[in-house]
Design a protein around this motif. Sequence first.
Motif, PDB file in Angstrom:
ATOM      1  N   SER A 117       0.841  -1.202   0.000  1.00 35.55           N
ATOM      2  CA  SER A 117       0.000   0.000   0.000  1.00 35.55           C
ATOM      3  C   SER A 117       0.875   1.249   0.000  1.00 35.55           C
ATOM      4  CB  SER A 117      -0.884   0.015   1.249  1.00 35.55           C
ATOM      5  OG  SER A 117      -0.076   0.182   2.408  1.00 35.55           O
ATOM      6  N   ARG A 118       0.235   2.393  -0.138  1.00 32.39           N
ATOM      7  CA  ARG A 118       0.975   3.653  -0.089  1.00 32.39           C
ATOM      8  C   ARG A 118       1.653   3.803   1.270  1.00 32.39           C
ATOM      9  NH1 ARG A 118      -2.152   8.773  -2.313  1.00 32.39           N
ATOM     10  NH2 ARG A 118      -2.126   7.350  -4.094  1.00 32.39           N
ATOM     11  N   ALA A 119       0.977   3.367   2.338  1.00 29.05           N
ATOM     12  CA  ALA A 119       1.566   3.448   3.676  1.00 29.05           C
ATOM     13  C   ALA A 119       2.778   2.519   3.788  1.00 29.05           C
ATOM     14  CB  ALA A 119       0.525   3.083   4.727  1.00 29.05           C
ATOM     15  N   ASP A 120       2.675   1.338   3.212  1.00 28.63           N
ATOM     16  CA  ASP A 120       3.806   0.404   3.227  1.00 28.63           C
ATOM     17  C   ASP A 120       5.022   1.039   2.553  1.00 28.63           C
ATOM     18  OD1 ASP A 120       2.386  -1.715   4.428  1.00 28.63           O
ATOM     19  OD2 ASP A 120       1.598  -2.371   2.485  1.00 28.63           O
ATOM     20  N   ILE A 121       4.807   1.618   1.377  1.00 33.37           N
ATOM     21  CA  ILE A 121       5.900   2.246   0.632  1.00 33.37           C
ATOM     22  C   ILE A 121       6.494   3.394   1.440  1.00 33.37           C
ATOM     23  CG2 ILE A 121       6.521   3.518  -1.456  1.00 33.37           C
ATOM     24  CD1 ILE A 121       5.975   0.546  -1.924  1.00 33.37           C
ATOM     25  N   GLY A 122       5.636   4.167   2.107  1.00 38.52           N
ATOM     26  CA  GLY A 122       6.125   5.279   2.925  1.00 38.52           C
ATOM     27  C   GLY A 122       7.053   4.796   4.030  1.00 38.52           C
ATOM     28  N   GLU A 123       6.690   3.687   4.695  1.00 40.31           N
ATOM     29  CA  GLU A 123       7.541   3.162   5.760  1.00 40.31           C
ATOM     30  C   GLU A 123       8.849   2.604   5.203  1.00 40.31           C
ATOM     31  OE1 GLU A 123       5.564   0.565   8.484  1.00 40.31           O
ATOM     32  OE2 GLU A 123       3.792   1.857   8.605  1.00 40.31           O
ATOM     33  N   MET A 124       8.787   2.000   4.026  1.00 39.57           N
ATOM     34  CA  MET A 124      10.021   1.515   3.390  1.00 39.57           C
ATOM     35  C   MET A 124      10.955   2.680   3.100  1.00 39.57           C
ATOM     36  SD  MET A 124       8.528  -1.295   0.677  1.00 39.57           S
ATOM     37  CE  MET A 124       7.254  -2.456   1.179  1.00 39.57           C
ATOM     38  N   ARG A 125      10.404   3.796   2.640  1.00 41.35           N
ATOM     39  CA  ARG A 125      11.242   4.959   2.324  1.00 41.35           C
ATOM     40  C   ARG A 125      11.851   5.567   3.587  1.00 41.35           C
ATOM     41  NH1 ARG A 125      10.659   5.491  -2.992  1.00 41.35           N
ATOM     42  NH2 ARG A 125       8.599   5.383  -3.995  1.00 41.35           N
ATOM     43  N   GLU A 126      11.143   5.493   4.696  1.00 46.57           N
ATOM     44  CA  GLU A 126      11.715   5.975   5.957  1.00 46.57           C
ATOM     45  C   GLU A 126      12.934   5.139   6.352  1.00 46.57           C
ATOM     46  OE1 GLU A 126       8.702   6.003   8.923  1.00 46.57           O
ATOM     47  OE2 GLU A 126       7.502   7.578   7.958  1.00 46.57           O
ATOM     48  N   ILE A 127      12.839   3.829   6.149  1.00 48.09           N
ATOM     49  CA  ILE A 127      13.982   2.963   6.459  1.00 48.09           C
ATOM     50  C   ILE A 127      15.126   3.239   5.491  1.00 48.09           C
ATOM     51  CG2 ILE A 127      14.773   0.577   6.680  1.00 48.09           C
ATOM     52  CD1 ILE A 127      11.845  -0.179   7.345  1.00 48.09           C
ATOM     53  N   LEU A 128      14.786   3.514   4.225  1.00 48.13           N
ATOM     54  CA  LEU A 128      15.822   3.881   3.252  1.00 48.13           C
ATOM     55  C   LEU A 128      16.570   5.133   3.694  1.00 48.13           C
ATOM     56  CD1 LEU A 128      13.990   3.280  -0.141  1.00 48.13           C
ATOM     57  CD2 LEU A 128      16.124   2.169   0.577  1.00 48.13           C
ATOM     58  N   ASP A 129      15.862   6.088   4.307  1.00 48.73           N
ATOM     59  CA  ASP A 129      16.517   7.290   4.830  1.00 48.73           C
ATOM     60  C   ASP A 129      17.548   6.916   5.894  1.00 48.73           C
ATOM     61  OD1 ASP A 129      15.034   8.907   3.164  1.00 48.73           O
ATOM     62  OD2 ASP A 129      13.555   9.449   4.710  1.00 48.73           O
ATOM     63  N   ASP A 130      17.204   5.947   6.758  1.00 50.14           N
ATOM     64  CA  ASP A 130      18.151   5.479   7.778  1.00 50.14           C
ATOM     65  C   ASP A 130      19.371   4.816   7.130  1.00 50.14           C
ATOM     66  OD1 ASP A 130      16.436   6.372   9.742  1.00 50.14           O
ATOM     67  OD2 ASP A 130      15.526   4.396  10.089  1.00 50.14           O
ATOM     68  N   MET A 131      19.132   4.055   6.069  1.00 47.17           N
ATOM     69  CA  MET A 131      20.238   3.423   5.350  1.00 47.17           C
ATOM     70  C   MET A 131      21.148   4.479   4.743  1.00 47.17           C
ATOM     71  SD  MET A 131      18.288   0.235   3.459  1.00 47.17           S
ATOM     72  CE  MET A 131      19.767  -0.361   2.613  1.00 47.17           C
ATOM     73  N   GLY A 132      20.541   5.529   4.165  1.00 45.58           N
ATOM     74  CA  GLY A 132      21.329   6.597   3.563  1.00 45.58           C
ATOM     75  C   GLY A 132      22.174   7.323   4.595  1.00 45.58           C
ATOM     76  N   ALA A 133      21.596   7.582   5.761  1.00 50.62           N
ATOM     77  CA  ALA A 133      22.343   8.263   6.824  1.00 50.62           C
ATOM     78  C   ALA A 133      23.503   7.392   7.309  1.00 50.62           C
ATOM     79  CB  ALA A 133      21.406   8.600   7.985  1.00 50.62           C
ATOM     80  N   ALA A 134      23.261   6.084   7.438  1.00 49.61           N
ATOM     81  CA  ALA A 134      24.325   5.175   7.869  1.00 49.61           C
ATOM     82  C   ALA A 134      25.431   5.106   6.828  1.00 49.61           C
ATOM     83  CB  ALA A 134      23.748   3.787   8.135  1.00 49.61           C
ATOM     84  N   ALA A 135      25.047   5.102   5.557  1.00 49.92           N
ATOM     85  CA  ALA A 135      26.047   5.071   4.490  1.00 49.92           C
ATOM     86  C   ALA A 135      26.905   6.327   4.520  1.00 49.92           C
ATOM     87  CB  ALA A 135      25.372   4.916   3.131  1.00 49.92           C
ATOM     88  N   ALA A 136      26.269   7.471   4.693  1.00 48.79           N
ATOM     89  CA  ALA A 136      27.000   8.743   4.734  1.00 48.79           C
ATOM     90  C   ALA A 136      27.950   8.793   5.918  1.00 48.79           C
ATOM     91  CB  ALA A 136      26.019   9.912   4.788  1.00 48.79           C
ATOM     92  N   GLY A 137      27.548   8.162   7.029  1.00 45.82           N
ATOM     93  CA  GLY A 137      28.383   8.141   8.218  1.00 45.82           C
ATOM     94  C   GLY A 137      29.347   6.977   8.283  1.00 45.82           C
ATOM     95  N   GLU A 138      29.422   6.179   7.220  1.00 44.29           N
ATOM     96  CA  GLU A 138      30.295   5.000   7.145  1.00 44.29           C
ATOM     97  C   GLU A 138      30.067   4.053   8.329  1.00 44.29           C
ATOM     98  OE1 GLU A 138      34.378   6.205   6.701  1.00 44.29           O
ATOM     99  OE2 GLU A 138      34.105   6.637   4.573  1.00 44.29           O
ATOM    100  N   ASP A 139      28.808   3.952   8.739  1.00 44.71           N
ATOM    101  CA  ASP A 139      28.459   3.069   9.859  1.00 44.71           C
ATOM    102  C   ASP A 139      27.898   1.767   9.292  1.00 44.71           C
ATOM    103  OD1 ASP A 139      27.436   1.805  12.101  1.00 44.71           O
ATOM    104  OD2 ASP A 139      26.689   3.662  13.005  1.00 44.71           O
ATOM    105  N   ALA A 140      28.784   0.792   9.074  1.00 43.13           N
ATOM    106  CA  ALA A 140      28.375  -0.469   8.458  1.00 43.13           C
ATOM    107  C   ALA A 140      27.367  -1.216   9.315  1.00 43.13           C
ATOM    108  CB  ALA A 140      29.598  -1.355   8.194  1.00 43.13           C
ATOM    109  N   THR A 141      27.534  -1.158  10.639  1.00 47.71           N
ATOM    110  CA  THR A 141      26.615  -1.875  11.528  1.00 47.71           C
ATOM    111  C   THR A 141      25.208  -1.301  11.420  1.00 47.71           C
ATOM    112  OG1 THR A 141      28.386  -2.450  13.075  1.00 47.71           O
ATOM    113  CG2 THR A 141      26.124  -2.499  13.924  1.00 47.71           C
ATOM    114  N   ALA A 142      25.084   0.027  11.503  1.00 48.71           N
ATOM    115  CA  ALA A 142      23.765   0.659  11.389  1.00 48.71           C
ATOM    116  C   ALA A 142      23.168   0.403  10.009  1.00 48.71           C
ATOM    117  CB  ALA A 142      23.881   2.163  11.647  1.00 48.71           C
TER     118      ALA A 142
END
Length: 242
Positions: free
Chosen positions: A131-156
Amino acid sequence: MTNSAEEDRVPVHADGTAGTGRAEQAADRIAELARAAEPGARLGTKGELRALCGVSVSTFNEALRLLQARGLVAVRPGPGGGLFAAEQSPMVRLGNSMLALDAEQTSVAEAIRIRDALDPLLIEDALWHASRADIGEMREILDDMGAAAAGEDATAFVHANWRLHARIAAVSPHVLLRSLYASLLDLIEAHTRSVQPDGERPLTPYLKERHELHAALVDAIAAHDREAAMRIIHDHRTTGSL
Protein backbone atom coordinates in the motif's frame (compact mmCIF):
# COMPACT_ATOMS: atom_id res chain seq x y z
CA MET A 1 49.26 -40.69 25.23
CA THR A 2 45.72 -39.63 24.33
CA ASN A 3 43.40 -41.33 21.88
CA SER A 4 41.75 -39.60 18.91
CA ALA A 5 38.46 -39.21 20.76
CA GLU A 6 40.21 -37.24 23.51
CA GLU A 7 42.18 -35.18 21.02
CA ASP A 8 39.02 -34.22 19.14
CA ARG A 9 36.82 -33.64 22.15
CA VAL A 10 35.21 -30.19 22.26
CA PRO A 11 36.84 -28.21 25.10
CA VAL A 12 34.66 -26.69 27.79
CA HIS A 13 35.45 -23.30 29.30
CA ALA A 14 35.27 -22.51 33.00
CA ASP A 15 31.84 -20.92 32.55
CA GLY A 16 30.47 -24.18 31.16
CA THR A 17 30.20 -23.06 27.52
CA ALA A 18 31.57 -25.21 24.74
CA GLY A 19 34.86 -24.25 23.12
CA THR A 20 35.65 -24.11 19.45
CA GLY A 21 36.56 -27.80 19.10
CA ARG A 22 38.86 -29.61 16.71
CA ALA A 23 36.25 -29.82 13.95
CA GLU A 24 35.69 -26.06 14.04
CA GLN A 25 39.44 -25.44 14.02
CA ALA A 26 39.89 -27.75 11.04
CA ALA A 27 36.99 -26.07 9.23
CA ASP A 28 38.54 -22.65 9.88
CA ARG A 29 41.88 -23.78 8.48
CA ILE A 30 40.35 -25.14 5.28
CA ALA A 31 38.08 -22.06 5.04
CA GLU A 32 41.21 -19.89 4.90
CA LEU A 33 42.45 -21.93 1.93
CA ALA A 34 39.06 -21.67 0.20
CA ARG A 35 38.82 -17.91 0.64
CA ALA A 36 42.35 -17.41 -0.71
CA ALA A 37 41.67 -19.59 -3.77
CA GLU A 38 39.84 -18.76 -6.97
CA PRO A 39 36.23 -20.11 -7.13
CA GLY A 40 36.41 -23.68 -8.40
CA ALA A 41 40.08 -24.14 -7.51
CA ARG A 42 41.07 -27.55 -6.16
CA LEU A 43 42.15 -27.42 -2.52
CA GLY A 44 43.29 -31.05 -2.26
CA THR A 45 41.99 -34.53 -1.56
CA LYS A 46 40.16 -35.36 1.64
CA GLY A 47 43.20 -37.32 2.80
CA GLU A 48 45.60 -34.46 2.09
CA LEU A 49 43.47 -31.90 3.87
CA ARG A 50 42.78 -34.17 6.82
CA ALA A 51 46.54 -34.70 7.20
CA LEU A 52 47.08 -30.94 6.98
CA CYS A 53 44.60 -30.40 9.81
CA GLY A 54 45.89 -33.33 11.86
CA VAL A 55 42.48 -34.67 12.86
CA SER A 56 40.69 -38.01 12.85
CA VAL A 57 38.39 -39.12 10.03
CA SER A 58 35.26 -38.45 12.07
CA THR A 59 36.45 -34.98 13.06
CA PHE A 60 37.36 -34.16 9.46
CA ASN A 61 33.93 -35.28 8.29
CA GLU A 62 32.33 -32.94 10.83
CA ALA A 63 34.58 -30.10 9.64
CA LEU A 64 33.53 -30.87 6.07
CA ARG A 65 29.85 -30.68 7.08
CA LEU A 66 30.48 -27.24 8.61
CA LEU A 67 32.26 -26.02 5.47
CA GLN A 68 29.50 -27.25 3.17
CA ALA A 69 26.80 -25.69 5.36
CA ARG A 70 28.62 -22.36 5.05
CA GLY A 71 28.83 -22.74 1.29
CA LEU A 72 32.63 -22.56 1.28
CA VAL A 73 33.62 -25.84 -0.40
CA ALA A 74 32.32 -28.33 -2.93
CA VAL A 75 33.20 -32.02 -2.88
CA ARG A 76 33.75 -33.91 -6.13
CA PRO A 77 34.26 -37.69 -6.23
CA GLY A 78 36.40 -39.78 -8.56
CA PRO A 79 39.81 -39.23 -10.19
CA GLY A 80 40.87 -35.62 -9.88
CA GLY A 81 38.23 -35.11 -7.22
CA GLY A 82 38.53 -33.77 -3.72
CA LEU A 83 37.62 -30.46 -2.13
CA PHE A 84 37.20 -27.36 -4.27
CA ALA A 85 36.63 -23.71 -3.41
CA ALA A 86 32.91 -23.12 -3.94
CA GLU A 87 31.22 -20.37 -5.89
CA GLN A 88 29.69 -18.28 -3.11
CA SER A 89 26.62 -16.12 -3.41
CA PRO A 90 27.02 -12.56 -2.08
CA MET A 91 24.75 -13.32 0.89
CA VAL A 92 26.93 -16.29 1.89
CA ARG A 93 30.00 -14.04 1.66
CA LEU A 94 28.21 -11.64 3.97
CA GLY A 95 27.89 -14.37 6.59
CA ASN A 96 31.51 -15.41 6.22
CA SER A 97 33.21 -12.01 5.98
CA MET A 98 31.30 -8.94 7.19
CA LEU A 99 29.32 -10.49 10.03
CA ALA A 100 31.22 -11.29 13.22
CA LEU A 101 29.14 -14.23 14.43
CA ASP A 102 28.94 -16.16 17.67
CA ALA A 103 29.05 -19.95 18.07
CA GLU A 104 25.99 -20.44 15.83
CA GLN A 105 27.94 -19.56 12.66
CA THR A 106 26.79 -22.63 10.73
CA SER A 107 23.11 -22.01 11.49
CA VAL A 108 23.47 -18.37 10.47
CA ALA A 109 25.15 -19.29 7.17
CA GLU A 110 22.29 -21.66 6.40
CA ALA A 111 19.73 -18.98 7.34
CA ILE A 112 21.40 -16.45 5.03
CA ARG A 113 21.28 -18.88 2.11
CA ILE A 114 17.58 -19.62 2.66
CA ARG A 115 16.76 -15.92 3.07
CA ASP A 116 18.52 -15.23 -0.20
CA ALA A 117 16.32 -17.81 -1.95
CA LEU A 118 13.08 -16.41 -0.49
CA ASP A 119 13.66 -12.78 -1.48
CA PRO A 120 12.17 -13.07 -5.02
CA LEU A 121 8.96 -14.61 -3.64
CA LEU A 122 8.48 -11.76 -1.21
CA ILE A 123 9.23 -9.14 -3.85
CA GLU A 124 6.54 -10.73 -6.04
CA ASP A 125 4.03 -10.35 -3.21
CA ALA A 126 5.10 -6.78 -2.44
CA LEU A 127 4.65 -5.77 -6.08
CA TRP A 128 0.91 -6.40 -5.88
CA HIS A 129 0.08 -5.93 -2.21
CA ALA A 130 2.17 -2.97 -0.98
CA SER A 131 0.00 0.00 0.00
CA ARG A 132 0.97 3.65 -0.09
CA ALA A 133 1.57 3.45 3.68
CA ASP A 134 3.81 0.40 3.23
CA ILE A 135 5.90 2.25 0.63
CA GLY A 136 6.13 5.28 2.93
CA GLU A 137 7.54 3.16 5.76
CA MET A 138 10.02 1.51 3.39
CA ARG A 139 11.24 4.96 2.32
CA GLU A 140 11.71 5.97 5.96
CA ILE A 141 13.98 2.96 6.46
CA LEU A 142 15.82 3.88 3.25
CA ASP A 143 16.52 7.29 4.83
CA ASP A 144 18.15 5.48 7.78
CA MET A 145 20.24 3.42 5.35
CA GLY A 146 21.33 6.60 3.56
CA ALA A 147 22.34 8.26 6.82
CA ALA A 148 24.33 5.18 7.87
CA ALA A 149 26.05 5.07 4.49
CA ALA A 150 27.00 8.74 4.73
CA GLY A 151 28.38 8.14 8.22
CA GLU A 152 30.29 5.00 7.14
CA ASP A 153 28.46 3.07 9.86
CA ALA A 154 28.37 -0.47 8.46
CA THR A 155 26.61 -1.87 11.53
CA ALA A 156 23.76 0.66 11.39
CA PHE A 157 23.52 0.17 7.62
CA VAL A 158 23.18 -3.62 7.90
CA HIS A 159 20.56 -3.36 10.65
CA ALA A 160 18.56 -0.86 8.59
CA ASN A 161 18.95 -3.18 5.60
CA TRP A 162 17.44 -6.02 7.60
CA ARG A 163 14.57 -3.77 8.74
CA LEU A 164 13.82 -2.89 5.12
CA HIS A 165 13.72 -6.54 4.05
CA ALA A 166 11.54 -7.36 7.06
CA ARG A 167 9.16 -4.52 6.12
CA ILE A 168 8.93 -5.79 2.54
CA ALA A 169 8.25 -9.30 3.85
CA ALA A 170 5.49 -8.01 6.13
CA VAL A 171 3.47 -7.04 3.04
CA SER A 172 3.08 -10.65 1.93
CA PRO A 173 -0.39 -12.11 2.46
CA HIS A 174 1.17 -15.55 2.94
CA VAL A 175 1.49 -16.09 6.68
CA LEU A 176 3.87 -19.06 6.47
CA LEU A 177 6.24 -17.31 4.06
CA ARG A 178 6.52 -14.07 6.00
CA SER A 179 6.78 -15.95 9.31
CA LEU A 180 9.63 -18.11 8.00
CA TYR A 181 11.42 -15.07 6.60
CA ALA A 182 11.04 -13.13 9.86
CA SER A 183 12.40 -16.12 11.81
CA LEU A 184 15.44 -16.28 9.54
CA LEU A 185 16.15 -12.58 10.02
CA ASP A 186 15.73 -12.94 13.79
CA LEU A 187 18.22 -15.82 13.84
CA ILE A 188 20.78 -13.91 11.76
CA GLU A 189 20.48 -10.78 13.89
CA ALA A 190 20.48 -12.63 17.22
CA HIS A 191 23.80 -14.31 16.48
CA THR A 192 25.58 -11.33 14.93
CA ARG A 193 27.93 -9.62 17.38
CA SER A 194 29.09 -6.87 15.03
CA VAL A 195 29.55 -5.95 11.38
CA GLN A 196 33.06 -5.61 9.97
CA PRO A 197 33.93 -4.10 6.56
CA ASP A 198 35.38 -6.93 4.47
CA GLY A 199 38.27 -4.81 3.16
CA GLU A 200 37.60 -5.69 -0.48
CA ARG A 201 36.40 -2.21 -1.49
CA PRO A 202 36.16 1.35 -0.11
CA LEU A 203 33.31 1.42 2.38
CA THR A 204 31.51 4.69 1.56
CA PRO A 205 31.02 4.11 -2.20
CA TYR A 206 29.97 0.53 -1.54
CA LEU A 207 27.32 1.43 1.03
CA LYS A 208 26.07 4.26 -1.21
CA GLU A 209 25.77 1.81 -4.12
CA ARG A 210 23.79 -0.66 -1.99
CA HIS A 211 21.54 2.15 -0.71
CA GLU A 212 20.79 3.25 -4.28
CA LEU A 213 20.02 -0.32 -5.32
CA HIS A 214 17.51 -0.74 -2.46
CA ALA A 215 15.95 2.64 -3.25
CA ALA A 216 15.48 1.52 -6.86
CA LEU A 217 13.88 -1.70 -5.59
CA VAL A 218 11.35 0.20 -3.50
CA ASP A 219 10.64 2.47 -6.49
CA ALA A 220 9.96 -0.61 -8.63
CA ILE A 221 7.61 -2.03 -5.98
CA ALA A 222 5.77 1.29 -5.78
CA ALA A 223 5.39 1.35 -9.58
CA HIS A 224 4.32 -2.33 -9.73
CA ASP A 225 7.17 -2.79 -12.21
CA ARG A 226 7.84 -6.53 -12.03
CA GLU A 227 10.53 -6.56 -14.72
CA ALA A 228 12.56 -3.87 -12.97
CA ALA A 229 12.06 -5.41 -9.53
CA MET A 230 13.22 -8.86 -10.65
CA ARG A 231 16.25 -7.34 -12.39
CA ILE A 232 17.14 -5.39 -9.25
CA ILE A 233 16.73 -8.36 -6.91
CA HIS A 234 18.97 -10.35 -9.27
CA ASP A 235 21.56 -7.56 -9.03
CA HIS A 236 21.08 -7.56 -5.26
CA ARG A 237 22.09 -11.21 -5.14
CA THR A 238 24.96 -11.08 -7.64
CA THR A 239 26.73 -7.73 -7.31
CA GLY A 240 27.19 -7.25 -3.59
CA SER A 241 26.87 -8.76 -0.14
CA LEU A 242 24.13 -6.57 1.38
